[in-house]
Design a protein around this motif. Structure first.
Motif, PDB file in Angstrom:
ATOM      1  N   PHE A 173       8.511 -21.058  19.771  1.00 47.49           N
ATOM      2  CA  PHE A 173       8.097 -20.179  18.935  1.00 47.49           C
ATOM      3  C   PHE A 173       9.004 -19.128  18.836  1.00 47.49           C
ATOM      4  N   THR A 174       9.396 -18.337  19.919  1.00 49.30           N
ATOM      5  CA  THR A 174      10.311 -17.543  19.861  1.00 49.30           C
ATOM      6  C   THR A 174      11.564 -17.609  18.934  1.00 49.30           C
ATOM      7  N   PHE A 175      12.089 -18.924  19.281  1.00 51.94           N
ATOM      8  CA  PHE A 175      13.077 -19.292  18.495  1.00 51.94           C
ATOM      9  C   PHE A 175      12.771 -19.519  16.745  1.00 51.94           C
ATOM     10  N   LEU A 176      11.609 -20.156  16.763  1.00 50.52           N
ATOM     11  CA  LEU A 176      11.083 -20.249  15.220  1.00 50.52           C
ATOM     12  C   LEU A 176      10.995 -19.133  14.650  1.00 50.52           C
ATOM     13  N   LEU A 177      10.554 -18.034  15.199  1.00 52.56           N
ATOM     14  CA  LEU A 177      10.023 -16.932  14.433  1.00 52.56           C
ATOM     15  C   LEU A 177      11.386 -15.927  14.533  1.00 52.56           C
ATOM     16  N   GLY A 178      12.284 -15.904  15.590  1.00 50.60           N
ATOM     17  CA  GLY A 178      13.441 -15.020  15.462  1.00 50.60           C
ATOM     18  C   GLY A 178      14.765 -15.600  14.890  1.00 50.60           C
ATOM     19  N   ALA A 179      14.877 -16.646  14.942  1.00 54.75           N
ATOM     20  CA  ALA A 179      16.029 -17.436  14.527  1.00 54.75           C
ATOM     21  C   ALA A 179      16.152 -18.265  13.253  1.00 54.75           C
ATOM     22  N   THR A 180      15.274 -18.532  12.933  1.00 54.56           N
ATOM     23  CA  THR A 180      15.030 -19.471  11.815  1.00 54.56           C
ATOM     24  C   THR A 180      14.904 -18.957  10.442  1.00 54.56           C
TER      25      THR A 180
ATOM     26  N   MET B 369      20.341  -8.275   2.424  1.00 53.74           N
ATOM     27  CA  MET B 369      21.406  -8.470   1.745  1.00 53.74           C
ATOM     28  C   MET B 369      21.588 -10.020   1.870  1.00 53.74           C
ATOM     29  N   THR B 370      21.160 -10.773   2.842  1.00 53.39           N
ATOM     30  CA  THR B 370      21.382 -12.232   3.041  1.00 53.39           C
ATOM     31  C   THR B 370      19.885 -12.947   2.469  1.00 53.39           C
ATOM     32  N   PHE B 371      18.963 -12.296   2.324  1.00 53.13           N
ATOM     33  CA  PHE B 371      17.574 -12.935   2.224  1.00 53.13           C
ATOM     34  C   PHE B 371      17.544 -13.736   1.379  1.00 53.13           C
ATOM     35  N   ALA B 372      18.043 -13.531  -0.202  1.00 52.37           N
ATOM     36  CA  ALA B 372      17.811 -14.411  -1.154  1.00 52.37           C
ATOM     37  C   ALA B 372      18.855 -15.631  -1.235  1.00 52.37           C
ATOM     38  N   ALA B 373      19.685 -15.668  -0.152  1.00 55.10           N
ATOM     39  CA  ALA B 373      20.755 -16.639  -0.013  1.00 55.10           C
ATOM     40  C   ALA B 373      20.734 -17.219   1.232  1.00 55.10           C
ATOM     41  N   LEU B 374      19.542 -17.278   2.055  1.00 52.65           N
ATOM     42  CA  LEU B 374      19.714 -17.488   3.422  1.00 52.65           C
ATOM     43  C   LEU B 374      20.292 -18.773   3.718  1.00 52.65           C
ATOM     44  N   ARG B 375      20.223 -19.749   2.831  1.00 51.00           N
ATOM     45  CA  ARG B 375      20.863 -21.090   2.915  1.00 51.00           C
ATOM     46  C   ARG B 375      22.411 -20.958   3.352  1.00 51.00           C
ATOM     47  N   GLY B 381      18.517 -24.849   9.271  1.00 49.54           N
ATOM     48  CA  GLY B 381      17.277 -24.006   9.038  1.00 49.54           C
ATOM     49  C   GLY B 381      17.403 -22.823  10.221  1.00 49.54           C
ATOM     50  N   ILE B 382      18.716 -22.796  10.795  1.00 54.80           N
ATOM     51  CA  ILE B 382      18.561 -21.682  11.984  1.00 54.80           C
ATOM     52  C   ILE B 382      19.881 -20.503  11.535  1.00 54.80           C
ATOM     53  N   VAL B 383      19.390 -19.598  11.249  1.00 58.28           N
ATOM     54  CA  VAL B 383      20.153 -18.325  10.944  1.00 58.28           C
ATOM     55  C   VAL B 383      21.283 -17.843  11.500  1.00 58.28           C
ATOM     56  N   ASN B 384      22.470 -17.876  10.970  1.00 60.00           N
ATOM     57  CA  ASN B 384      23.638 -17.407  11.760  1.00 60.00           C
ATOM     58  C   ASN B 384      24.149 -16.031  11.757  1.00 60.00           C
ATOM     59  N   ARG B 385      23.647 -15.319  12.719  1.00 61.76           N
ATOM     60  CA  ARG B 385      23.557 -13.832  12.839  1.00 61.76           C
ATOM     61  C   ARG B 385      24.794 -13.263  12.714  1.00 61.76           C
TER      62      ARG B 385
END
Lengths: 315, 515, 333
Positions: A173-180, B369-375, B381-385
């Motif tokens: 859940f930390t991952f789900l909420l923080g990184a996805t 800035m990235t929110f509307a184009a997160l894909r 489904g994992i954001v690349n910070r």
């Protein structure tokens, strides 16, 4: 900046937790014993698991006060289907499915009919409880296979078995909420629903997912609960929502939505749990537990709002 | 007739004594001076244009004058006497009234109650509120402002312009001698603004003084007899309106010479049609709208508030489903299911309300800035910070967004920088068709010209743009074509060579020449 | 930023002080030689279990033992499990529990036994393998006899009776009904139980059941109420105008049904004295803890009550107590 404050807050809670354990141990000889400390956590996990979902629910700007009743319904489903001859693993899955269905019902009522979450879950609080009591008809199922009871009562070394389930879920859940992307959407919907909509996010879909996920967690927690107390009855889980919401709020999630962390919820929950444990170890009766929980809830809300104002004043 | 001449007519012979004066007024917060050494006088019948960029100290100095904040230095004079206000009530007693930018009325209450709220209401002999008297009195005041509506209507039933009139009526009911008006025309159309200024002129003739805080320089020149320019908290220039011209005024405001703000570049010939609507309709909002916009051009939508421009745009942006007609994108018919769908097809919408519809103010700029184009910034489904941070740094540079780091909460930035973050956000997905709804609302002149430059660049790069703006000058200067909306329908489509404020003004109020 | 941290530390400090104040006011348990008992009711905060607590503390004073009297606030098995676990960690000498669930509590209680803690049950029993002895308030037979004797005292010796019970499935309530039938068969063969109504301890449901039963069976001579719905039964009879015409016997509580005794709606009700039950539970627990309990002797000493009878692994308090308008004011549960 924002993340630093969040981090510091979790860190402050962690320090508070260690201080608390140290203080209780110092005041009560015989309290500190590593086995005992772990053992005492056994009852924490069901609430803890549900609190993970509640963190998402509250961050997304909602609330779910039906979790205690849904837990009872899940437990009754598991127990009575097993009692009726359903194999235990199937009964366990049935429990989770009932949890998911209950959560999805909450989510559907809230998003499709645009009803207030407090009112909807107040309704399902009564509804789920009613079904649980009617199905169980004041009876209880109290004999389960050994291996099932192990989930709630077994230990691996000093560690309660369900702690492993919990730790895995906390990490997920930390991952789900923080990184996805999904996690971001959850935050965004709670912080500013309209702006989320204009950014292509459907707040309804996110909310529906969040409530359904909460239901699934109640389903899992129901299994752990049932295994721990080896009993399925309709009147269990009364007031659980209160404990769970307090964990989340005291852990730093704003009731208005848009901010909060899984780690905060976990540590906040532990602080609350072990203060209650210490008091009960010292011989205080159970009603003190309610008093402490209530105090923590109010203290949590006050701190959150004060910090928010402080942060807001700076920006 | 010029303003000053008109003014001279009625103040001749009256001893010129200031009704109010700020004497070296300053307000210090910690180390920071929100305004300092602000000094000017206000005579009866004056209309003072108070100008300056955002953060120049306009609001703070006016708050001092109106008793909202206590100055830390200097003082206020009323009729030559030094006064000190312990709150807005004290200032009100001296005849100072503030009409804030946002609506300050109770929409669910009738007009007359709004007018008398907070003051002593007329009472009947038994001590009850005398509603009949209240209503009559309110209507008298409103009539003096040229408004003939029933004072028992609820405020929410009124147009924004009429609501402003009610606010003015409230000030007058308290015997105001000075009206401080903050961007009174922000929510009004050209026509409504004209009416409002007519009323104000009337009041001035009766000796009421006006301080007019605004970004709109045309209004200052047209309706004010004196101008006070603030910069960095202090008065940098003050004088008769005739002593200024647009260029010098802007120069005083920004502190550096600027080229003319709305410098129109010549554009390449527009490319193929990106979007075409055919008889697009949505019940009660707009009807049979057929428009097209090409690559490399800007289609301006002009109209009054409620004329259907924004509703039409929202249907193209995917928020509301039209119930008639068709949308063709790159020649193909599309049904837009949601904003997400429209984004995916390359249609981006910049919402008019930056703070409520556009940004998540408490979250970092990079996050927004990235929110509307997160894909584009995520995998599985994992954001690349890391890519997100890089992107936001690049965008900050490209859009000249001033911020310490991409991690600062976007709400802590100035309005102009927020707007640029919002632009960066909607452009992150690299859309073909960009709908800009009030892209420069509430930003200062510096940021405004930067945003214009950005828009210009987008056009150059072959984007199709639909521009909605209440600022007539903005629409005229930027657009290649302008479609005028009136009551949900397009009354006329102007090509650039036919642009004239007058003709467009007529078209948005339903009077089409030759039709 | 700095202020935030300062704020956090201040809060941490305040919480610490608050916790310290709370905990330091506690008498820390377990002077090594004193026997410590965890006496666990089904729940706390209701008159019945407050009274059993009074009896438990009375016995503790006489015996010089320490009694921690604590139960859940909501009658949940989970609450009892948590309190048992807590008692294990605190290494008490005896756990005396009024079980909410016969099977569910067994694993926890067995863990306590493995840790060397003696377990006795009172009020409601658990699985016999998880405890040494059960202290019952009253035997099924004793209760059945008292209830039927009460019917007889109202002048009814023949004809059909109806039983209103809280739950059709709870073990103790089934036990009562079985014993009532047996006692009728042996002593009053002309009377019989014509029907058992299960009201689920719900006042409205119980009232409706009784009401419609007497509507359809007007020749019913008496009603026996088992559980906590005496008031509902009386209301139904009152509506039908049957007060005084039908014999009423059953359970009741002085705090709830005292008024009905005084206004004559009810001539007597039957229960045990909960103060005595709590008192006896601690005496039996003490005997078990000190190794003086001997089932074979057939008795166990219980202070002012005298000797209680022991049969197998069950110690029975005494005959049921008959509450009347003369004695009801002495009780406040």
């Amino acid at each position: 900046m924002l993340r630093r404050i969040v981090f510091r807050r979790d860190a402050a809670l962690a320090v508070l937790f260690l201080l608390e354990i140290a203080l209780i141990s110092a005041l009560m000889p015989g309290y500190f014993d590593i086995n005992g400390i772990f053992y005492a956590s056994q009852g924490f996990f069901e609430g803890g698991i549900i609190a993970l979902g509640m963190t998402l629910v509250i961050i997304s700007g909602g609330i779910d006060i039906s979790v205690g009743s849904l837990l009872a319904l899940v437990v009754v489903t598991i127990g009575f289907s097993y009692d009726a001859g359903v194999p235990m693993p199937v009964a366990m899955v049935l429990g989770v499915l009932v949890g998911i269905a209950g959560g999805a019902l909450n989510g559907a009522l809230i998003t499709q009919l645009r009803l207030n979450p407090l009112v909807v879950t107040l309704g399902t609080l009564a509804l789920f409880r009613g079904i649980a009591l009617a199905v169980s008809n004041a009876k209880a199922v109290s004999s389960f296979p050994e291996w099932f009871q192990f989930i709630g009562q077994g230990t691996l070394g000093p560690l309660p078995f369900q702690m492993i389930i919990f730790v895995i879920m906390v990490i997920s859940f930390t991952f789900l909420l923080g990184a996805t992307v999904f996690g971001r959407h959850v935050y965004s919907v709670g912080a500013n629903e309209q702006a989320s909509r204009f950014s292509g996010v459907s707040p309804e879909r996110i909310r529906l997912a969040v409530y359904t996920l909460q239901g699934a967690l109640v389903g899992i927690a129901g299994n752990v609960y049932c295994a721990r107390i080896s009993s399925a009855r309709g009147n269990e889980g009364f007031g659980l929502e209160f404990l769970v919401i307090t964990m989340v709020i005291f852990g730093g999630t704003r009731i208005a939505g848009g901010s909060g962390t899984i780690l905060g919820t976990v540590i906040g929950g532990l602080v609350l749990w072990y203060l209650q444990d210490g008091l009960s170890f010292a011989g205080f009766t159970s009603d003190w537990g309610l008093l402490i929980t209530g105090t923590f809830l109010i203290a949590g809300v006050l701190t959150n709002e004060a910090l928010n104002r402080l942060h807001g004043a700076r920006s | 007739m010029r303003w000053e001449d008109e003014l001279a007519d009625h103040i001749e012979g009256v001893p010129r004594r200031p009704a109010f004066a700020l004497r070296g007024v300053g307000k210090q917060y910690g180390q920071f001076f929100a305004c300092r050494n602000v000094e000017f006088e206000i005579f009866p019948g004056d209309a003072i244009g108070l100008t300056g960029e955002n953060g120049a100290g306009k609001s703070t100095s006016m708050k001092c004058l109106a008793g909202w904040v206590a100055p830390t230095e200097g003082h206020i004079e009323c009729d030559g006497k030094v006064v000190s206000f312990s709150g807005p009530r004290d200032a009100e007693r001296q005849g100072i009234a503030v009409i804030p930018q946002e609506l300050d009325l109770f929409p669910e209450l009738p007009i007359y109650e709004n007018i008398f709220i907070g003051s002593r209401w007329p009472r009947s002999r038994l001590g009850f509120h005398n509603r009949t008297a209240m209503k009559r009195h309110a209507e008298e005041i409103l009539r003096s402002l040229g408004a003939n509506f029933d004072a028992s209507l609820l405020v929410k039933a009124l147009s924004p312009a009429d609501q402003k009139l009610v606010e003015i009526a409230r000030a007058l009911s308290r015997k105001a001698r000075l009206l401080i008006m903050d961007e009174p025309t922000a929510a009004l159309t050209e026509l409504e603004s004209g009416r409002l200024f007519g009323v104000i002129k009337q009041l001035q003739k009766q000796g009421t003084a006006i301080v007019h805080i605004t970004h709109r320089l045309d209004e200052v020149f047209e309706h004010c007899n004196r101008i006070v320019v603030l910069r960095d908290g202090s008065v940098v220039s003050a004088g008769k309106t005739s002593d200024f011209d647009t260029k010098s005024l802007i120069q005083h405001m920004v502190g550096r010479p600027v080229s003319r703000l709305y410098e129109r570049k010549s554009r390449q010939v527009a490319g193929e049609i990106v979007l075409e609507t055919i008889d697009l309709s949505r019940k009660g909002l707009f009807k049979d709208v057929s428009l097209q916009v090409r690559r490399g051009e800007i289609l301006g939508l002009a109209g009054l508030i409620g004329a259907g421009r924004t509703d039409f745009a929202l249907s193209i942006a995917g928020l509301h489903r039209p119930d008639g007609g068709a949308i063709r994108l790159h020649g193909e018919k599309v049904r837009l299911a949601s904003i997400a769908h429209a984004l995916k097809l390359g249609i981006a919408y910049l919402p008019e309300e930056r703070r409520t519809q556009g940004l998540h103010l408490s979250y970092p700029a990079s996050w927004n800035m990235t929110f509307a184009a997160l894909r584009l910034f995520s995998r599985y489904g994992i954001v690349n910070r890391e890519s997100e941070r890089t992107f936001s740094r690049e965008q900050a540079q490209r859009f000249r967004i001033k911020m310490e780091s991409p991690d600062v909460a976007v709400g802590s930035l100035s309005g102009g920088n927020q707007q640029k973050v919002l632009l960066a956000k909607i452009l992150a997905g690299n859309p073909d068709l960009i709908i800009l709804d009030e892209p420069t609302r509430g930003v200062d002149i510096g940021a405004k010209s930067e945003i214009y430059a950005l828009i210009e660049k987008l056009v150059e790069n072959g984007r199709a743009i639909i521009l909605i703006s209440s600022d007539m000058e903005e629409v005229i200067c930027l657009s290649d074509h302008i479609a005028t909306f009136y009551q949900g329908q397009v009354t006329k489509i102007f090509d650039q060579q036919d642009f004239s404020p007058l003709a467009i003004g007529h078209a948005v109020s339903g009077q089409v020449e030759g039709a | 930023m700095k202020t935030v941290v300062k704020n956090m530390t201040r809060r941490t400090a305040m919480m610490t002080i608050a916790a310290a104040c709370l905990l330091s006011s506690v008498s820390i348990s377990a002077a090594a030689d004193k026997i410590v008992m965890a006496v666990i009711p089904k729940l706390i905060g209701i008159p019945y279990f407050t009274s059993t607590g009074v009896g438990a503390q009375e016995a503790a004073k006489e015996l010089g033992v320490e009694v921690d009297y604590n139960g859940p606030t909501d009658a949940s098995v989970e609450g009892q499990v948590n309190i048992i676990n807590q008692a294990i960690r605190r290494k008490v000498n005896v756990i005396a529990i009024a079980g909410l669930d016969a099977n569910a509590l067994a694993p926890s209680l067995k863990r306590a036994q493995q840790a060397g803690i003696k377990v006795v049950t009172w009020d409601s029993d658990v699985d016999p393998s998880a405890r040494t002895v059960f202290v019952e308030a009253v035997s099924f037979e004793g209760m059945a006899k008292s209830l039927i004797d009460s019917i007889v005292k109202d002048g009814v010796t023949e004809g059909p009776l109806v039983v209103l019970t809280g739950s059709a499935t709870a073990a103790n309530q089934l036990g009562y009904i079985k014993a009532i039938k047996a006692y009728l068969a042996s002593s009053y063969p002309k009377m019989s139980v014509a029907a058992v109504l299960a009201g689920d301890e719900d006042a409205v449901k119980s009232k409706n059941l009784v009401s419609s039963y007497f509507q359809g069976n007007p020749d019913t001579k008496g009603i026996v109420v088992i559980g906590a719905t005496m008031t509902a039964a009386l209301e139904a009879l009152k509506d039908k105008g049957l007060i005084g015409k039908v014999a009423v016997a059953g359970h009741g509580l002085p705090s709830v049904n005292g008024g009905q005794l005084k206004d004559g709606t009810l001539s007597r009700f039957i229960l045990w004295n909960p103060v005595d039950l709590g008192y006896a539970a601690v005496y039996v627990a003490y005997a078990v803890a000190t190794g003086k309990f001997d089932a074979a002797s057939g008795v166990v000493p219980a202070g002012r009550i005298g000797e209680m009878k022991v049969k197998g692994d069950t110690a029975t308090l005494a005959d049921p107590f008959v509450f009347t308008k003369e004695n009801v004011d002495k009780f406040n549960f």
